[in-house]
Design a protein around this motif. Structure first.
Motif, PDB file in Angstrom:
ATOM      1  N   GLY A 169       0.640  -1.471  -0.107  1.00 28.80           N
ATOM      2  CA  GLY A 169      -0.019  -0.128   0.049  1.00 28.80           C
ATOM      3  C   GLY A 169       0.936   1.324   0.082  1.00 28.80           C
ATOM      4  N   LEU A 170       1.795   1.302   0.861  1.00 28.79           N
ATOM      5  CA  LEU A 170       2.771   2.321   0.886  1.00 28.79           C
ATOM      6  C   LEU A 170       3.648   2.360  -0.546  1.00 28.79           C
ATOM      7  CD1 LEU A 170       4.243   4.701   2.430  1.00 28.79           C
ATOM      8  CD2 LEU A 170       5.966   2.654   3.200  1.00 28.79           C
ATOM      9  N   MET A 171       4.050   1.663  -1.217  1.00 23.76           N
ATOM     10  CA  MET A 171       4.560   1.529  -2.370  1.00 23.76           C
ATOM     11  C   MET A 171       3.753   2.215  -3.405  1.00 23.76           C
ATOM     12  SD  MET A 171       6.712  -1.480  -4.445  1.00 23.76           S
ATOM     13  CE  MET A 171       5.172  -2.463  -4.421  1.00 23.76           C
ATOM     14  N   THR A 172       2.510   1.876  -3.625  1.00 18.96           N
ATOM     15  CA  THR A 172       1.342   2.189  -4.410  1.00 18.96           C
ATOM     16  C   THR A 172       1.152   3.657  -4.322  1.00 18.96           C
ATOM     17  OG1 THR A 172       0.323   0.017  -4.324  1.00 18.96           O
ATOM     18  CG2 THR A 172      -0.896   2.105  -5.268  1.00 18.96           C
ATOM     19  N   PHE A 173       1.086   4.028  -3.010  1.00 16.78           N
ATOM     20  CA  PHE A 173       0.941   5.542  -2.470  1.00 16.78           C
ATOM     21  C   PHE A 173       2.023   6.367  -3.154  1.00 16.78           C
ATOM     22  CE2 PHE A 173       2.018   9.053   0.293  1.00 16.78           C
ATOM     23  CZ  PHE A 173       0.961   9.904   0.325  1.00 16.78           C
ATOM     24  N   VAL A 174       3.133   6.134  -2.934  1.00 16.64           N
ATOM     25  CA  VAL A 174       4.628   6.791  -3.395  1.00 16.64           C
ATOM     26  C   VAL A 174       4.326   6.852  -5.056  1.00 16.64           C
ATOM     27  CG1 VAL A 174       6.889   6.802  -3.570  1.00 16.64           C
ATOM     28  CG2 VAL A 174       6.002   6.143  -1.402  1.00 16.64           C
ATOM     29  N   PHE A 175       3.969   5.808  -5.654  1.00 12.43           N
ATOM     30  CA  PHE A 175       4.062   5.519  -6.903  1.00 12.43           C
ATOM     31  C   PHE A 175       3.010   6.374  -7.427  1.00 12.43           C
ATOM     32  CE2 PHE A 175       1.884   3.812 -10.936  1.00 12.43           C
ATOM     33  CZ  PHE A 175       2.959   3.750 -11.840  1.00 12.43           C
ATOM     34  N   LEU A 176       1.667   6.581  -7.038  1.00 10.46           N
ATOM     35  CA  LEU A 176       0.616   7.585  -7.376  1.00 10.46           C
ATOM     36  C   LEU A 176       1.249   8.795  -7.167  1.00 10.46           C
ATOM     37  CD1 LEU A 176      -2.473   5.471  -6.010  1.00 10.46           C
ATOM     38  CD2 LEU A 176      -1.742   5.499  -8.225  1.00 10.46           C
ATOM     39  N   LEU A 177       1.799   9.337  -6.203  1.00 21.92           N
ATOM     40  CA  LEU A 177       2.220  10.575  -5.945  1.00 21.92           C
ATOM     41  C   LEU A 177       3.066  11.054  -6.926  1.00 21.92           C
ATOM     42  CD1 LEU A 177       2.363  12.954  -4.107  1.00 21.92           C
ATOM     43  CD2 LEU A 177       4.128  11.827  -2.848  1.00 21.92           C
ATOM     44  N   GLU A 217      -6.326  10.560  -0.051  1.00 19.70           N
ATOM     45  CA  GLU A 217      -5.232  10.132  -0.507  1.00 19.70           C
ATOM     46  C   GLU A 217      -4.367   8.910   0.324  1.00 19.70           C
ATOM     47  OE1 GLU A 217      -3.571  11.083  -3.804  1.00 19.70           O
ATOM     48  OE2 GLU A 217      -5.752  11.722  -3.893  1.00 19.70           O
ATOM     49  N   PHE A 218      -4.606   9.037   1.262  1.00 16.53           N
ATOM     50  CA  PHE A 218      -4.073   8.098   2.658  1.00 16.53           C
ATOM     51  C   PHE A 218      -4.885   6.912   2.518  1.00 16.53           C
ATOM     52  CE2 PHE A 218      -1.965  12.202   3.660  1.00 16.53           C
ATOM     53  CZ  PHE A 218      -0.639  11.757   3.576  1.00 16.53           C
ATOM     54  N   ILE A 219      -6.325   7.329   2.462  1.00 23.67           N
ATOM     55  CA  ILE A 219      -7.205   6.264   2.737  1.00 23.67           C
ATOM     56  C   ILE A 219      -7.236   4.966   1.761  1.00 23.67           C
ATOM     57  CG2 ILE A 219      -9.517   5.655   2.770  1.00 23.67           C
ATOM     58  CD1 ILE A 219     -10.264   8.233   4.271  1.00 23.67           C
ATOM     59  N   LYS A 220      -6.922   5.604   0.203  1.00 18.91           N
ATOM     60  CA  LYS A 220      -6.859   4.612  -0.719  1.00 18.91           C
ATOM     61  C   LYS A 220      -5.861   3.444  -0.558  1.00 18.91           C
ATOM     62  CE  LYS A 220      -8.516   8.001  -4.146  1.00 18.91           C
ATOM     63  NZ  LYS A 220      -8.031   8.768  -5.356  1.00 18.91           N
ATOM     64  N   PRO A 221      -4.346   3.887  -0.251  1.00 15.34           N
ATOM     65  CA  PRO A 221      -3.469   2.671  -0.230  1.00 15.34           C
ATOM     66  C   PRO A 221      -3.748   1.741   1.140  1.00 15.34           C
ATOM     67  CG  PRO A 221      -2.593   4.820   0.362  1.00 15.34           C
ATOM     68  CD  PRO A 221      -3.785   5.063  -0.235  1.00 15.34           C
ATOM     69  N   ALA A 222      -4.287   2.600   2.271  1.00 12.48           N
ATOM     70  CA  ALA A 222      -4.435   1.881   3.457  1.00 12.48           C
ATOM     71  C   ALA A 222      -5.630   0.868   3.013  1.00 12.48           C
ATOM     72  CB  ALA A 222      -4.978   2.848   4.635  1.00 12.48           C
ATOM     73  N   SER A 223      -6.822   1.426   2.540  1.00 14.10           N
ATOM     74  CA  SER A 223      -7.924   0.188   2.385  1.00 14.10           C
ATOM     75  C   SER A 223      -7.474  -0.817   1.205  1.00 14.10           C
ATOM     76  CB  SER A 223      -9.036   1.072   1.631  1.00 14.10           C
ATOM     77  OG  SER A 223      -8.513   1.503   0.187  1.00 14.10           O
ATOM     78  N   LEU A 224      -6.453  -0.419   0.341  1.00 15.36           N
ATOM     79  CA  LEU A 224      -5.903  -1.706  -0.477  1.00 15.36           C
ATOM     80  C   LEU A 224      -5.098  -2.613   0.448  1.00 15.36           C
ATOM     81  CD1 LEU A 224      -4.297   0.384  -3.492  1.00 15.36           C
ATOM     82  CD2 LEU A 224      -6.409  -1.041  -3.548  1.00 15.36           C
ATOM     83  N   ALA A 261      -5.096   9.901 -10.703  1.00 16.84           N
ATOM     84  CA  ALA A 261      -3.949  10.842 -10.426  1.00 16.84           C
ATOM     85  C   ALA A 261      -3.352  11.559 -11.525  1.00 16.84           C
ATOM     86  CB  ALA A 261      -3.097   9.804  -9.524  1.00 16.84           C
ATOM     87  N   VAL A 262      -3.348  10.939 -12.687  1.00 15.40           N
ATOM     88  CA  VAL A 262      -2.617  11.430 -13.868  1.00 15.40           C
ATOM     89  C   VAL A 262      -3.500  12.101 -14.979  1.00 15.40           C
ATOM     90  CG1 VAL A 262      -0.695   9.645 -13.564  1.00 15.40           C
ATOM     91  CG2 VAL A 262      -2.626   9.381 -15.286  1.00 15.40           C
ATOM     92  N   GLU A 263      -4.802  12.197 -14.736  1.00 12.82           N
ATOM     93  CA  GLU A 263      -5.554  12.948 -15.453  1.00 12.82           C
ATOM     94  C   GLU A 263      -5.258  14.281 -15.558  1.00 12.82           C
ATOM     95  OE1 GLU A 263     -10.607  12.940 -16.516  1.00 12.82           O
ATOM     96  OE2 GLU A 263      -9.790  12.300 -14.268  1.00 12.82           O
TER      97      GLU A 263
END
Length: 227
Positions: free
Chosen positions: A119-127, A158-165, A221-223
């Motif tokens: 989840g943390l890795m996904t958060f950093v990647f999306l950021l 933004e923090f809930i998304k990776p946490a929920s994953l 995120a990239v739109e």
């Protein structure tokens, strides 16, 4: 399976090697070897092994393209594809004999620390992907539009998304393993086998869901305004 992770070997006082870590290393080694075998002997008329790998890659590419389009899917395939492959290997590792029944080998995704890391890795990647696509100004702008009172909620999201994953993947895999273990204790013959057959589908679905949600979050995120 339901017990806390037990340290097998402390390395240099900074890394505790657990059963989940051991299986993760094995998964990484297997994927690396498979990748080398495929890429070193690529043929115009592929054999059975290359056919299977190419079919899997093509299926995954079509799946991602159906969500965010061919261009974005190809651009971010290195991360999304790697994420899916690791998760599905990690999920299926729990089906091998002995995995989960000993402290030396446990399915990585049955540990909250592993899914939290994903989840943390996904958060950093999306950021990073969002900053590269929109720039700092465009990235910050989406937190202030369309209503100025929304920023706290959007930032929290933004923090809930990776946490929920992370929690969804951990809860499902840990729960499935726990149920299989309990069934094995109650009825050693028959019931666990049925659960393992169902797990073949269940583990695949969890990998698809994690990757699909990450892909949707990435698209948001990239739109850009031009799109």
């Amino acid at each position: 399976m339901g017990e806390p992770s037990e340290v097998i070997l402390p390395l240099f006082g900074i890394l505790d090697v657990t059963g989940e870590v051991v299986v993760m290393w094995i998964i990484l080694a297997v994927v690396a070897v498979l990748s080398l075998l495929v890429t070193r002997n690529l043929r115009e008329r592929p054999g059975k092994f290359q056919n299977v790998i190419e079919y899997g890659v093509e299926y995954l590419d079509d799946f991602l393209s159906g969500i965010i389009g061919k261009k974005k899917a190809r651009k971010y395939f290195y991360f999304l594809g790697s994420l899916f492959i690791f998760i599905i290997f990690a999920n299926y590792s729990g089906l091998f004999p002995g995995v989960g029944l000993t402290k030396y080998a446990k399915a990585p995704t049955s540990s909250l620390s592993v899914t939290a890391g994903l989840g943390l890795m996904t958060f950093v990647f999306l950021l990073v992907a969002s900053l590269r696509a929109k720039g700092v100004k465009g990235f910050l702008k989406r937190f202030w539009s369309p209503v100025i009172i929304l920023p706290p909620l959007l930032i929290l999201d933004e923090f809930i998304k990776p946490a929920s994953l992370a929690l969804r993947l951990f809860g499902n895999i840990f729960g499935e393993e726990s149920v299989t273990e309990q069934l094995y204790e109650i009825l050693p013959i028959g019931a666990p086998l049925i659960m393992m057959v169902l797990s073949l589908l269940f583990c695949f679905i969890q990998a698809v869901v994690f990757t699909m949600l990450t892909t949707i979050y990435l698209d948001e995120a990239v739109e850009t305004e031009e799109e």
